[in-house]
Design an enzyme around this catalytic site. Structure first.
Site, PDB file in Angstrom:
ATOM      1  N   GLY A   1      -2.181   0.208   3.158  1.00 35.11           N
ATOM      2  CA  GLY A   1      -2.927   1.288   2.685  1.00 35.11           C
ATOM      3  C   GLY A   1      -3.834   0.513   2.144  1.00 35.11           C
TER       4      GLY A   1
ATOM      5  CG  ASN B   1      -3.064  -0.951  -1.874  1.00 37.05           C
ATOM      6  OD1 ASN B   1      -2.232  -0.755  -3.381  1.00 37.05           O
ATOM      7  ND2 ASN B   1      -2.948  -0.607  -1.444  1.00 37.05           N
TER       8      ASN B   1
ATOM      9  CE1 TYR C   1       5.013   4.547  -6.834  1.00 35.34           C
ATOM     10  CE2 TYR C   1       4.830   3.785  -8.931  1.00 35.34           C
ATOM     11  CZ  TYR C   1       4.728   3.354  -7.768  1.00 35.34           C
ATOM     12  OH  TYR C   1       3.420   2.755  -7.481  1.00 35.34           O
TER      13      TYR C   1
END
Length: 257
Positions: free
Chosen positions: A14, A82, A150
């Site tokens: 990422g 990441n 999440y």
């Protein structure tokens, strides 16, 4: 930073936007050979950074990325996991389907597990390496309205990271976690805009609502570079006795030390 070793090979997943890009640029500017992954190529090709297109939510991507890195460089010194995003819809438990839970689990937890598993044999053979798993303050302070699945995936990442650090410490490999709070990234700004539209409020009002919910004493978002500065320290030789630790970069939002 002089304590960053030039020529080391660093992978940042990422790594084309936000925190990942800030980390990639920081390490690249220090003379490292930086590999970045993302689903789509960056608009601007940053000099000195090697791009691999990959969606790490899919199981076969990690093996493919690892193979390409090792074929090109023959080693891996640093892994920055990441890649991640809050894929939770708002509304708490009743708004979350099995698919929502699975999508968050694959991207925010299993992507790091798979990347590490694919590259760790090389680090173990080298008897050296550093892994930084990027988590979130929401793993300790979940916001039920916004981050339930999440936060759960990132909490799993935190526990996994501690276990991995314990396993690998004697093998010359360090594992740490960096947990940003509210950071001014394209994803965060998009989240605030969507929140404003869905709630019929202004972007400024949505921003204030997020900050009030999180509770940031410094009263502002972090810049991506402020997270990258900590990561650069943790992968440097100055941090060679630091492993198995979770560092917050949240402007004081954590209620305890």
């Amino acid at each position: 930073m002089e304590t960053l070793s030039k020529g080391q090979v660093a992978l940042i997943t990422g790594g084309t936007k936000g925190i990942g890009k800030a980390i990639a640029d920081k390490l690249s500017n220090a003379g490292m050979q930086v590999v970045v992954t993302a689903r789509t190529a960056p608009k601007e090709n940053t000099t000195g950074q090697y791009f691999i297109s990959a969606d790490l939510a899919y199981p076969d991507s990690a093996e493919r990325v690892a193979k390409e890195i090792l074929e090109k460089y023959g080693r891996i010194d640093i892994i920055i996991n990441n890649a991640g995003a809050n894929l939770s819809p708002a509304g708490g438990f009743s708004a979350l389907s099995d698919e929502h839970w699975n999508n968050n689990w694959q991207l925010n937890f299993m992507s790091a597990v798979r990347v590490n598993k694919a590259l760790l044999p090389t680090m173990i053979e080298q008897k050296s390496g550093v892994i930084i798993n990027i988590s979130t303050g929401a793993a300790k302070q979940p916001i039920w309205e916004m981050t339930m699945s999440y936060s759960s995936a990132k909490a799993a990442l935190n526990v996994y990271s501690k276990a991995l650090a314990n396993e690998l410490g004697a093998k010359g490999i360090r594992v740490n976690v960096v947990s940003p709070g509210v950071v001014e990234t394209p994803l965060m700004l998009e989240f605030i805009e969507n929140m404003a539209k869905s709630s019929g409020i202004t972007s400024d009002e949505a921003f204030k609502a997020v900050m009030d919910k999180v509770g940031v004493p410094m009263g502002r978002m972090a810049e991506p570079e402020e997270v990258a500065n900590l990561v650069a320290f943790l992968v440097s030789s100055e941090a060679k006795y630091i492993t198995g630790t979770n560092y917050s970069v949240d402007g004081g939002a954590s209620p305890t030390t």
